[in-house]
Design a protein around this motif. Structure first.
Motif, PDB file in Angstrom:
ATOM      1  N   TYR A 170      40.485  36.823  27.217  1.00 39.47           N
ATOM      2  CA  TYR A 170      41.066  36.775  28.560  1.00 39.47           C
ATOM      3  C   TYR A 170      42.007  35.586  28.681  1.00 39.47           C
ATOM      4  O   TYR A 170      41.720  34.501  28.179  1.00 39.47           O
ATOM      5  CB  TYR A 170      39.967  36.664  29.617  1.00 39.47           C
ATOM      6  N   THR A 171      43.133  35.806  29.338  1.00 37.89           N
ATOM      7  CA  THR A 171      44.087  34.737  29.616  1.00 37.89           C
ATOM      8  C   THR A 171      44.384  34.736  31.107  1.00 37.89           C
ATOM      9  O   THR A 171      44.178  35.743  31.792  1.00 37.89           O
ATOM     10  CB  THR A 171      45.404  34.923  28.848  1.00 37.89           C
ATOM     11  N   PHE A 172      44.867  33.613  31.594  1.00 36.57           N
ATOM     12  CA  PHE A 172      45.197  33.482  33.003  1.00 36.57           C
ATOM     13  C   PHE A 172      46.697  33.464  33.176  1.00 36.57           C
ATOM     14  O   PHE A 172      47.405  32.761  32.470  1.00 36.57           O
ATOM     15  CB  PHE A 172      44.597  32.199  33.574  1.00 36.57           C
ATOM     16  N   MET A 219      38.810  43.524  35.080  1.00 38.22           N
ATOM     17  CA  MET A 219      39.800  42.492  35.242  1.00 38.22           C
ATOM     18  C   MET A 219      39.541  41.786  36.579  1.00 38.22           C
ATOM     19  O   MET A 219      39.536  42.417  37.618  1.00 38.22           O
ATOM     20  CB  MET A 219      41.188  43.113  35.220  1.00 38.22           C
ATOM     21  N   ALA A 220      39.328  40.495  36.514  1.00 36.93           N
ATOM     22  CA  ALA A 220      39.098  39.716  37.731  1.00 36.93           C
ATOM     23  C   ALA A 220      40.420  39.170  38.238  1.00 36.93           C
ATOM     24  O   ALA A 220      41.326  38.901  37.461  1.00 36.93           O
ATOM     25  CB  ALA A 220      38.152  38.573  37.412  1.00 36.93           C
ATOM     26  N   LYS A 221      40.514  38.996  39.541  1.00 39.02           N
ATOM     27  CA  LYS A 221      41.752  38.479  40.106  1.00 39.02           C
ATOM     28  C   LYS A 221      41.451  37.756  41.398  1.00 39.02           C
ATOM     29  O   LYS A 221      40.498  38.085  42.091  1.00 39.02           O
ATOM     30  CB  LYS A 221      42.754  39.593  40.335  1.00 39.02           C
ATOM     31  N   LYS A 222      42.262  36.741  41.686  1.00 41.81           N
ATOM     32  CA  LYS A 222      42.085  36.027  42.936  1.00 41.81           C
ATOM     33  C   LYS A 222      43.338  35.256  43.290  1.00 41.81           C
ATOM     34  O   LYS A 222      44.132  34.903  42.442  1.00 41.81           O
ATOM     35  CB  LYS A 222      40.898  35.080  42.875  1.00 41.81           C
ATOM     36  N   SER A 223      43.517  35.020  44.568  1.00 42.05           N
ATOM     37  CA  SER A 223      44.606  34.206  45.076  1.00 42.05           C
ATOM     38  C   SER A 223      44.013  32.864  45.440  1.00 42.05           C
ATOM     39  O   SER A 223      42.983  32.799  46.093  1.00 42.05           O
ATOM     40  CB  SER A 223      45.240  34.876  46.280  1.00 42.05           C
ATOM     41  N   VAL A 224      44.651  31.771  44.999  1.00 40.29           N
ATOM     42  CA  VAL A 224      43.986  30.488  45.087  1.00 40.29           C
ATOM     43  C   VAL A 224      44.450  29.606  46.240  1.00 40.29           C
ATOM     44  O   VAL A 224      43.669  29.201  47.064  1.00 40.29           O
ATOM     45  CB  VAL A 224      44.153  29.712  43.762  1.00 40.29           C
ATOM     46  N   ALA A 225      45.721  29.295  46.306  1.00 45.04           N
ATOM     47  CA  ALA A 225      46.146  28.236  47.224  1.00 45.04           C
ATOM     48  C   ALA A 225      47.368  28.648  48.018  1.00 45.04           C
ATOM     49  O   ALA A 225      48.189  29.409  47.544  1.00 45.04           O
ATOM     50  CB  ALA A 225      46.461  26.985  46.434  1.00 45.04           C
ATOM     51  N   SER A 226      47.482  28.106  49.197  1.00 45.47           N
ATOM     52  CA  SER A 226      48.695  28.261  49.992  1.00 45.47           C
ATOM     53  C   SER A 226      49.448  26.939  49.946  1.00 45.47           C
ATOM     54  O   SER A 226      48.875  25.892  50.220  1.00 45.47           O
ATOM     55  CB  SER A 226      48.367  28.615  51.438  1.00 45.47           C
ATOM     56  N   LEU A 227      50.701  26.989  49.565  1.00 42.93           N
ATOM     57  CA  LEU A 227      51.516  25.793  49.433  1.00 42.93           C
ATOM     58  C   LEU A 227      52.624  25.839  50.469  1.00 42.93           C
ATOM     59  O   LEU A 227      53.199  26.891  50.723  1.00 42.93           O
ATOM     60  CB  LEU A 227      52.134  25.729  48.034  1.00 42.93           C
ATOM     61  N   VAL A 278      43.809  38.313  32.780  1.00 43.80           N
ATOM     62  CA  VAL A 278      44.249  39.513  32.075  1.00 43.80           C
ATOM     63  C   VAL A 278      43.603  39.543  30.689  1.00 43.80           C
ATOM     64  O   VAL A 278      43.575  38.539  29.990  1.00 43.80           O
ATOM     65  CB  VAL A 278      45.789  39.510  31.936  1.00 43.80           C
ATOM     66  N   LYS A 279      43.113  40.707  30.298  1.00 36.04           N
ATOM     67  CA  LYS A 279      42.511  40.869  28.976  1.00 36.04           C
ATOM     68  C   LYS A 279      43.586  41.264  27.979  1.00 36.04           C
ATOM     69  O   LYS A 279      44.343  42.204  28.197  1.00 36.04           O
ATOM     70  CB  LYS A 279      41.417  41.930  29.022  1.00 36.04           C
ATOM     71  N   SER A 280      43.647  40.549  26.847  1.00 36.28           N
ATOM     72  CA  SER A 280      44.636  40.825  25.810  1.00 36.28           C
ATOM     73  C   SER A 280      44.242  42.083  25.041  1.00 36.28           C
ATOM     74  O   SER A 280      43.105  42.202  24.587  1.00 36.28           O
ATOM     75  CB  SER A 280      44.722  39.637  24.850  1.00 36.28           C
ATOM     76  N   PRO A 281      45.180  43.022  24.864  1.00 35.01           N
ATOM     77  CA  PRO A 281      44.834  44.245  24.116  1.00 35.01           C
ATOM     78  C   PRO A 281      44.617  43.979  22.629  1.00 35.01           C
ATOM     79  O   PRO A 281      43.866  44.697  21.982  1.00 35.01           O
ATOM     80  CB  PRO A 281      46.035  45.160  24.343  1.00 35.01           C
ATOM     81  N   LYS A 282      45.243  42.948  22.070  1.00 38.60           N
ATOM     82  CA  LYS A 282      45.105  42.649  20.639  1.00 38.60           C
ATOM     83  C   LYS A 282      43.768  42.004  20.301  1.00 38.60           C
ATOM     84  O   LYS A 282      43.031  42.476  19.442  1.00 38.60           O
ATOM     85  CB  LYS A 282      46.226  41.712  20.178  1.00 38.60           C
ATOM     86  N   THR A 283      43.459  40.887  20.986  1.00 39.28           N
ATOM     87  CA  THR A 283      42.279  40.105  20.620  1.00 39.28           C
ATOM     88  C   THR A 283      41.081  40.366  21.508  1.00 39.28           C
ATOM     89  O   THR A 283      39.957  40.050  21.127  1.00 39.28           O
ATOM     90  CB  THR A 283      42.605  38.602  20.691  1.00 39.28           C
ATOM     91  N   GLY A 284      41.291  40.879  22.695  1.00 41.31           N
ATOM     92  CA  GLY A 284      40.201  41.092  23.622  1.00 41.31           C
ATOM     93  C   GLY A 284      39.854  39.846  24.424  1.00 41.31           C
ATOM     94  O   GLY A 284      38.959  39.867  25.243  1.00 41.31           O
TER      95      GLY A 284
END
Length: 49
Positions: free
Chosen positions: A31-33, A1-9, A23-29
């Motif tokens: 990836y969604t953000f 699972m990849a993760k990152k913090s992008v911007a400071s607002l 995040v990887k979906s357990p049903k379909t496999g």
């Protein structure tokens, strides 16, 4: 699972951070953000979940 913090607002007197987590979906496999705007102190807790 990849993760990152992008911007400071900055909005007025509050400082916010936009965090994006892949995040990887357990049903379909596929990836969604998942995106959230939060306080910088809460980013690590969000990415650990």
């Amino acid at each position: 699972m990849a993760k990152k913090s992008v911007a400071s607002l900055q909005t007025g007197s509050k400082r916010l951070t936009k965090a994006i987590k892949m995040v990887k979906s357990p049903k379909t496999g596929a990836y969604t953000f998942v995106e959230r705007i939060m306080n910088p102190e809460d980013v690590n807790d969000f990415l650990k979940k």
